[in-house]
Design an enzyme around this catalytic site. Structure first.
Site, PDB file in Angstrom:
ATOM      1  NE  ARG A 199      -1.255   6.493   1.487  1.00 55.72           N
ATOM      2  CZ  ARG A 199      -1.265   5.552   2.421  1.00 55.72           C
ATOM      3  NH1 ARG A 199      -0.967   5.869   3.663  1.00 55.72           N
ATOM      4  NH2 ARG A 199      -1.569   4.314   2.115  1.00 55.72           N
ATOM      5  CG  HIS A 234      -0.755   2.430  -9.238  1.00 57.84           C
ATOM      6  ND1 HIS A 234      -0.893   2.026  -7.938  1.00 57.84           N
ATOM      7  CD2 HIS A 234      -1.860   3.174  -9.515  1.00 57.84           C
ATOM      8  CE1 HIS A 234      -2.036   2.493  -7.450  1.00 57.84           C
ATOM      9  NE2 HIS A 234      -2.639   3.200  -8.392  1.00 57.84           N
ATOM     10  CG  LEU A 293       9.344 -16.868  -4.101  1.00 58.03           C
ATOM     11  CD1 LEU A 293       9.431 -16.728  -2.586  1.00 58.03           C
ATOM     12  CD2 LEU A 293       9.647 -15.516  -4.740  1.00 58.03           C
ATOM     13  CG  ASP A 327      -2.074   0.954   1.103  1.00 56.19           C
ATOM     14  OD1 ASP A 327      -2.411   1.340  -0.042  1.00 56.19           O
ATOM     15  OD2 ASP A 327      -2.644   1.337   2.144  1.00 56.19           O
ATOM     16  CG  ASN A 352       1.770   1.692  -5.275  1.00 58.70           C
ATOM     17  OD1 ASN A 352       2.711   1.475  -4.528  1.00 58.70           O
ATOM     18  ND2 ASN A 352       1.224   0.765  -6.037  1.00 58.70           N
TER      19      ASN A 352
HETATM   20  C1  IPE Z   1      -5.233  -2.745  -0.045  1.00 59.67           C
HETATM   21  O1  IPE Z   1      -4.979  -1.409  -0.196  1.00 59.67           O
HETATM   22  C2  IPE Z   1      -5.259  -3.423  -1.393  1.00 59.67           C
HETATM   23  C3  IPE Z   1      -3.980  -3.550  -2.066  1.00 59.67           C
HETATM   24  C4  IPE Z   1      -2.825  -3.198  -1.592  1.00 59.67           C
HETATM   25  C5  IPE Z   1      -4.052  -4.170  -3.364  1.00 59.67           C
HETATM   26  P1  IPE Z   1      -6.157  -0.337  -0.301  1.00 59.67           P
HETATM   27  O2  IPE Z   1      -5.494   0.981  -0.477  1.00 59.67           O
HETATM   28  O3  IPE Z   1      -7.127  -0.751  -1.340  1.00 59.67           O
HETATM   29  O4  IPE Z   1      -6.839  -0.450   1.126  1.00 59.67           O
HETATM   30  P2  IPE Z   1      -7.721   0.615   1.926  1.00 59.67           P
HETATM   31  O5  IPE Z   1      -8.722   1.158   0.978  1.00 59.67           O
HETATM   32  O6  IPE Z   1      -6.776   1.671   2.415  1.00 59.67           O
HETATM   33  O7  IPE Z   1      -8.300  -0.152   3.069  1.00 59.67           O
HETATM   34  C1  IPE Z   2      -1.720   0.319  -3.327  1.00 63.73           C
HETATM   35  O1  IPE Z   2      -1.501   1.685  -3.384  1.00 63.73           O
HETATM   36  C2  IPE Z   2      -1.919  -0.266  -4.696  1.00 63.73           C
HETATM   37  C3  IPE Z   2      -3.276  -0.756  -4.939  1.00 63.73           C
HETATM   38  C4  IPE Z   2      -4.277  -0.688  -4.122  1.00 63.73           C
HETATM   39  C5  IPE Z   2      -3.509  -1.350  -6.227  1.00 63.73           C
HETATM   40  P1  IPE Z   2      -2.690   2.722  -3.291  1.00 63.73           P
HETATM   41  O2  IPE Z   2      -3.108   3.088  -4.677  1.00 63.73           O
HETATM   42  O3  IPE Z   2      -3.779   2.234  -2.415  1.00 63.73           O
HETATM   43  O4  IPE Z   2      -1.952   3.953  -2.621  1.00 63.73           O
HETATM   44  P2  IPE Z   2      -2.523   4.948  -1.519  1.00 63.73           P
HETATM   45  O5  IPE Z   2      -2.994   4.115  -0.371  1.00 63.73           O
HETATM   46  O6  IPE Z   2      -3.619   5.702  -2.167  1.00 63.73           O
HETATM   47  O7  IPE Z   2      -1.346   5.789  -1.169  1.00 63.73           O
HETATM   48 MG    MG Z   3      -4.154   2.405  -0.403  1.00 60.67          MG
END
Ligand code: IPE
Ligand code: IPE
Ligand code: MG
Length: 244
Positions: free
Chosen positions: A21, A34, A128, A17, A19
């Protein structure tokens, strides 16, 4: 049952999580976060393989992520598609066997095909196991497992009283992977976000504020070292107290 987390975790799962931000902090569009995240994934796969971790499960796209703006969803699907086409040779070199864990049925034909290809081409690799949680949701996974068991019961293949935890586990997407020993979440949120709800029952949790694209080998090692200090009790009394 293993008590001390004295050896490298056999199975590490990561909620990748942060990306968005990461990009926002650099005044960049989210999609660039991403793209950077894919580099982080490659790094993590290499590190896990070299560190002797047998199974790495990464949360790449959740069932809830479909609710994001269409452009972002399309970008993420395309990014995964391209990453796997480009990285298949590299995965083979790393000795990584890919398995998609998630709902395949609702994916488009071409995306489904790429997962089948990635699984086939890497099927003989043993260093792996890389489980990619894609179109994955823990509740959807459990619902599907229950539906399959109900259908078996209706066909008279199994009686409801016979159903054990092991039966249920066998119907999860992650079967036959063991439960994760360690779940890492980057980006600082202290929640599971529908990830491995059943399998996480006794996993050790590690949350770091580091955003996924910044999660490098050093950060991965920090998580492993933190894990190695834990005492896993599985509901029992502390091993120290038992000796007294
Ligand atoms: C969880 O992250 C899903 C993935 C990393 C693929 P999210 O960004 O979707 O989760 P929430 O919305 O903060 O709970
Ligand atoms: C995680 O990064 C990737 C996916 C959920 C696919 P986010 O896109 O949720 O990044 P934040 O949480 O908004 O920073
Ligand atoms: Mg997220």
């Amino acid at each position: 049952m293993k008590r001390e987390a004295s050896s490298v975790p056999a199975h590490v799962a990561i909620i990748m999580d942060g990306n968005g931000r990461w990009a926002k902090r650099r005044a960049l569009p989210r999609y660039l976060g991403h793209r950077e995240g894919v580099k982080g994934l490659k790094r993590a796969v290499r590190y896990a393989a070299n560190r002797g971790i047998g199974t790495l499960t990464v949360y790449a796209f959740s069932t809830e992520n479909w609710n994001r703006p269409k452009e972002e969803v399309d970008f993420l699907l395309d990014l995964m598609y391209k990453a796997f086409v480009q990285e298949i040779e590299e995965l083979k070199r790393e000795g990584a066997r890919v398995r998609m864990v998630g709902d395949r049925e609702s994916l488009s034909e071409d995306i489904r095909a790429i997962w089948i290809k990635a699984e086939e081409v890497t099927a003989d690799n043993r260093r792996l196991t890389l489980n990619v949680a894609f179109n994955y949701g823990g509740r959807a996974e459990l619902t599907r497992a229950v539906r399959e068991l109900a259908a078996q019961a209706l066909r008279g293949e199994i009686s409801p009283e016979e159903i054990t935890q092991d039966h249920l586990a066998r119907h999860l997407f992650t079967w036959p992977s063991p439960d994760p020993d360690l779940i890492i979440r980057t980006g600082g949120e202290k929640r599971l976000s529908n990830f491995l709800l059943w399998q996480a029952a006794y996993s050790e949790l590690y949350v770091t504020d580091v955003l996924w694209p910044d999660f490098d080998e050093e950060e991965f090692e920090k998580a492993i070292q933190d894990y190695l200090k834990r005492e896993r009790r599985f509901g029992q009394v502390s091993a120290k107290e038992q000796k007294e």
